[in-house]
Design a protein around this motif. Structure first.
Motif, short mmCIF file in Angstrom:
data_model
loop_
_atom_site.label_atom_id
_atom_site.label_comp_id
_atom_site.label_asym_id
_atom_site.label_seq_id
_atom_site.Cartn_x
_atom_site.Cartn_y
_atom_site.Cartn_z
N VAL A 36 -9.29 56.81 -36.72
CA VAL A 36 -8.74 55.46 -36.73
C VAL A 36 -7.76 55.28 -37.89
CG1 VAL A 36 -9.31 53.03 -37.06
CG2 VAL A 36 -10.68 54.42 -35.52
N MET A 37 -8.15 55.78 -39.09
CA MET A 37 -7.29 55.64 -40.25
C MET A 37 -5.97 56.40 -40.07
SD MET A 37 -10.06 55.98 -43.34
CE MET A 37 -8.79 55.99 -44.57
N THR A 39 -4.57 57.29 -37.29
CA THR A 39 -3.78 56.61 -36.25
C THR A 39 -3.10 55.36 -36.80
OG1 THR A 39 -5.33 57.42 -34.56
CG2 THR A 39 -3.89 55.58 -33.95
N SER A 40 -3.82 54.61 -37.65
CA SER A 40 -3.25 53.39 -38.24
C SER A 40 -2.07 53.70 -39.14
CB SER A 40 -4.33 52.64 -39.03
OG SER A 40 -5.41 52.26 -38.19
N ILE A 41 -2.22 54.75 -39.96
CA ILE A 41 -1.14 55.14 -40.86
C ILE A 41 0.09 55.56 -40.08
CG2 ILE A 41 -0.41 56.84 -42.58
CD1 ILE A 41 -3.32 56.79 -43.64
N LEU A 43 0.90 54.68 -37.02
CA LEU A 43 1.49 53.50 -36.39
C LEU A 43 2.26 52.65 -37.41
CD1 LEU A 43 -1.44 52.40 -34.02
CD2 LEU A 43 0.75 53.43 -33.36
N LEU A 44 1.72 52.53 -38.66
CA LEU A 44 2.40 51.75 -39.70
C LEU A 44 3.74 52.39 -40.06
CD1 LEU A 44 2.41 49.42 -41.73
CD2 LEU A 44 1.17 50.90 -43.33
N TYR A 47 6.11 51.76 -37.36
CA TYR A 47 6.49 50.34 -37.35
C TYR A 47 7.55 50.03 -38.41
CZ TYR A 47 5.91 45.28 -37.77
OH TYR A 47 6.13 43.93 -37.82
#
Length: 327
Positions: A36-37, A39-41, A43-44, A47
């Protein structure tokens, strides 16, 4: 709800529930969190690197910045309009008002002088729009200074206007003796032959020949500054000096007698003394001088209350002749 998995136990000939071991369960949980972490990084990063993508706060700040730029541009336009109006007022001040009241114009250097020395705008440096902000502040400071200079100039003009009546009454504007026929003017202002030493020298006034005892008149409103006897006047004989104010003085020399006292106020046309032959003089006459700011000037330029154009022309011709002075 997670599915429950079973397996067939051949020994007991029955289905048993598959139990996940606690260590394995913890590992799976950590692996999930890590996934999850990561993937979040990812995506950020994606973005933040998408072109022209802004957060709502960034959009609000950008709108505010654009609005401030617009306000600065409007302020600069208004200041340009104010400068145009001020330049028109300064032109009138220098070429109309100060000319009318015989005052020197204010120089462009004085009106538009900048601010030297230390950097007054160091606190505005280092920003994206520092050039715009500093330029506007400089323009505002210069405009403010020019307004202050112009305000002081208007105060001067106001004082000159209030004193104009007194100035007109004080200017020496008549001849110091009655001379309507223009026959008493004996020697003019300029280089003349000295009657005693017989060489050309500067004659700082005008000589009017007249019999001893002829009345001598104050040529403008004034105060009696000095009354000097021959032993103190340096060749002027009996001398009266009138102070008309505004940097103007008149001298009446070689008098026979005085009709005023020191510090007395006199009016234009008032008898102040009588023609004589005292001091360095070769015949009864009045030596008359006009001095402005301590320097002798040609008295003929001050007879505008006493002579018409024809009479002025006659006196100009007489005064221009390089004859011998009477003192």
């Amino acid at each position: 709800m997670s599915k429950v998995k079973y397996y067939y136990d051949s020994e007991t000939l029955s289905y048993r529930k598959i139990e996940i071991k606690k260590g394995k369960k913890l590992g799976l949980s950590l692996l999930f969190l890590l996934a999850v972490m990561v993937t979040s990084i990812i995506l950020l990063i994606i973005y933040l690197n998408i072109p022209n993508l802004e957060t709502p706060k960034e959009k609000a700040y950008k709108r505010e910045l654009q609005n401030m730029k617009l306000q600065y541009e409007l302020l600069n336009r208004k200041m340009d309009q104010a400068v145009n109006v001020l330049e028109d007022l300064e032109d009138r001040d220098d070429n109309i008002y100060r000319v009318y009241f015989e005052a020197n114009p204010i120089s462009d250097e004085q009106r538009k002088a900048g601010f030297g020395g230390v950097n007054r705008y160091s606190n505005l440096e280092g920003f994206d729009n520092s050039e715009l902000i500093i330029g506007t502040k400089q323009k505002l400071d210069q405009l403010t200074k020019r307004i202050v200079v112009h305000s002081k100039s208007l105060d001067d003009v106001t004082n000159l206007a209030e004193n104009k009546e007194a100035l007109l009454a004080s200017i020496p504007a008549i001849q110091p003796i009655r001379n309507k026929d223009q026959k008493r003017m004996a020697s003019g202002y300029g280089m003349r032959m000295d009657p005693i030493y017989k060489f050309r020298k500067m004659h700082n006034g005008m000589d009017f020949s007249a019999p001893t005892g002829t009345p001598v008149y104050a040529t403008g409103n004034a105060k009696v500054k000095e009354i000097k006897r021959p032993n103190r006047s340096g060749g002027y004989g009996n001398l009266i000096v009138l102070d008309h104010g505004f940097g103007i003085e008149t001298y009446y020399a070689h008098l026979d007698d005085f009709n005023v006292r020191r510090n007395q106020k006199v009016m234009r046309g008032e008898i102040i003394g009588y023609v004589g032959d005292t001091g360095k003089s070769t015949a009864p006459h009045l030596h008359y001088e006009v001095r402005r700011n301590g320097r002798p000037v040609n008295p003929i330029n001050y007879y505008y209350n006493d002579l018409n154009s024809e009479e002025y022309e006659i006196m100009m011709n007489q005064a221009s002749q390089e004859n011998q002075s009477l003192d």
